[in-house]
Design an enzyme around this catalytic site. Sequence first.
Site, mmCIF file in Angstrom:
data_model
loop_
_atom_site.group_PDB
_atom_site.id
_atom_site.type_symbol
_atom_site.label_atom_id
_atom_site.label_comp_id
_atom_site.label_asym_id
_atom_site.label_seq_id
_atom_site.Cartn_x
_atom_site.Cartn_y
_atom_site.Cartn_z
ATOM 1 C CB ILE A 177 -0.844 0.064 1.127
ATOM 2 C CG1 ILE A 177 -1.718 -1.239 1.200
ATOM 3 C CG2 ILE A 177 -2.041 1.112 1.176
ATOM 4 C CD1 ILE A 177 -2.728 -1.441 2.724
ATOM 5 C CE LYS A 180 14.281 -5.097 10.177
ATOM 6 N NZ LYS A 180 13.540 -5.694 11.414
ATOM 7 C CB THR A 190 -6.037 -3.224 9.797
ATOM 8 O OG1 THR A 190 -6.682 -4.285 9.600
ATOM 9 C CG2 THR A 190 -5.298 -3.648 11.390
ATOM 10 C CG ASP A 191 -11.115 -4.572 8.407
ATOM 11 O OD1 ASP A 191 -9.889 -5.177 8.475
ATOM 12 O OD2 ASP A 191 -11.707 -4.675 7.298
ATOM 13 C CD GLU A 192 -6.880 -8.819 9.878
ATOM 14 O OE1 GLU A 192 -6.330 -9.376 11.039
ATOM 15 O OE2 GLU A 192 -6.754 -9.154 8.845
ATOM 16 C CE1 TYR A 248 -1.228 -6.454 10.594
ATOM 17 C CE2 TYR A 248 -3.566 -7.317 10.579
ATOM 18 C CZ TYR A 248 -2.380 -6.294 9.957
ATOM 19 O OH TYR A 248 -2.610 -5.159 9.214
ATOM 20 C CE LYS A 262 -1.443 -1.908 11.564
ATOM 21 N NZ LYS A 262 -0.515 -1.108 11.148
ATOM 22 C CG ASN A 289 -6.150 -1.717 0.820
ATOM 23 O OD1 ASN A 289 -5.509 -0.658 0.387
ATOM 24 N ND2 ASN A 289 -6.987 -1.839 2.010
ATOM 25 N N PRO A 324 -5.835 -22.999 -2.035
ATOM 26 C CG PRO A 324 -3.805 -22.357 -0.662
ATOM 27 C CD PRO A 324 -4.424 -22.270 -2.024
ATOM 28 C CB VAL A 325 -10.615 -22.184 -0.058
ATOM 29 C CG1 VAL A 325 -11.868 -21.564 0.535
ATOM 30 C CG2 VAL A 325 -10.750 -21.613 -1.763
ATOM 31 C CG ASN A 369 -12.396 -15.310 1.847
ATOM 32 O OD1 ASN A 369 -12.364 -14.238 1.669
ATOM 33 N ND2 ASN A 369 -11.855 -15.884 2.974
ATOM 34 C CG ASP A 397 -10.844 -21.867 8.974
ATOM 35 O OD1 ASP A 397 -10.200 -21.163 8.375
ATOM 36 O OD2 ASP A 397 -12.052 -21.701 9.559
ATOM 37 N N GLY A 435 -8.265 -19.423 14.871
ATOM 38 C CA GLY A 435 -8.973 -18.155 15.300
ATOM 39 C C GLY A 435 -9.504 -17.320 14.140
#
Length: 344
Positions: A13, A35, A128-130, A153, A157, A183, A208-209, A252, A275, A278
């Site tokens: 991004i 970096k 992020t929306d996460e 992650y 954030k 994004n 791989p879904v 997805n 999966d 989490g």
Amino acid sequence: MHHLLVTGGAGFIGSNFVRWMLQQHPDLQVTVYDKLTYAGRLENLQDVAAAFGDRYTFRQGDICDAGRVAEVIAERGVDTIVNFAAETHVDRSIMDPDAFIQTDIYGTYVLLEAARQAGNLRYHQISTDEVYGHIEGDHRSLESDCLAPRSPYAASKAGADHLVNAYFITYNLPITISRGANNIGPYQYPEKVVPLFVTNALNDQPLPVYGDGQQRRDYQFVLDHCQAIDLILRKGVIGETYNVGTGTEMTNLAMVEILLDELGKPASLIRHVEDRLGHDRRYCLDVHKLMDLGWEPDYTHEEAIRATVRWYVDNRWWWEPIRSGEFKQYYEQVYGKRRVLSAP
Ligand code: NAD
Ligand code: DAU
């Protein structure tokens, strides 16, 4: 805003944002500070270096290195910092969270402190929306919702967002935060689902879904996100947070269907696999606050997916060397022993 320091500007991004800002604002100077981890690549900016001459400068460095950050801010005469630098891939954060805590939390602290020491520079944090976690029912996340991150992650954030707000409240640092959706677009490292699936499909490898593929995401074209950040820098209210997404969602599997259709590849490439730990089922943002500033997305999900697929088809020079290097080990680690749940 005369001289931007774009941390993490050699990533996906960040590099799109640097190109966008230099094109839109002829008097702007941009210094990228990065970096160059596995995800940061100077190839992402090679056309920028050629097109914008000395309006664009690159400096290599770690955002956790306070001395180097202060040196570059002073040397370049920076007045605004936009922080994209982060470890960004959820699967990597599940395997090894350490770098996420370092860069995403401590690195953000270093940048905030540098901005404060340099005389309260304008600071924008890319979040992020996460950070809202998995969203139940029909709710769309509001900027005022409590943060409930669920992966290392997302938690790192969210920690950064709290620090940014604390610097506003405590030191009056002129900050804004944007929380973006998923994004997609040019120069995204092929560990993320859309470039992974496009490049797998182009090589006739399975896609791989994770789980049932019914997880819901807002696949947003990266230039819509860049435009929103530009707008927030110019018109956003200091101290405020803005969600950035289309405000719509898709599964997805629906994303995969469009991707395969654009490539003319068969659905038999789909494999449902074990999966992600989490795994958040749904993210969806309320974006009215941003729209009130005058923003609306140019791309629907379908347009964003098709445009992204075409970029990867046309730019094998960019992704083929990546997929033949370090990436092969990563791929084996994540997918090598993963249980296949169903195959055609
Ligand atoms: P990316 O992984 O493509 O790029 C990250 C960049 O940060 C790379 O250039 C890397 O070299 C650099 N970097 C990493 N650690 C660093 C450090 N310690 N010091 C300096 N540079 C460092 O990431 P992206 O997808 O472009 O994401 C950019 C930002 O946007 C991140 O903060 C991410 O959390 C956020 N975000 C991403 C998305 C998405 O869908 N990709 C959505 C919303 C928000
Ligand atoms: O929502 C914003 C976030 O989007 C950003 O903050 C992150 O930096 C970015 O990586 C992205 O996170 P996701 O985990 O949503 O993206 P990813 O591309 O890894 O996965 C998207 C969806 O696809 C998710 O539901 C998991 C699924 N997936 C992913 C991979 C890599 C699969 O089904 N198979 C896969 O192999």
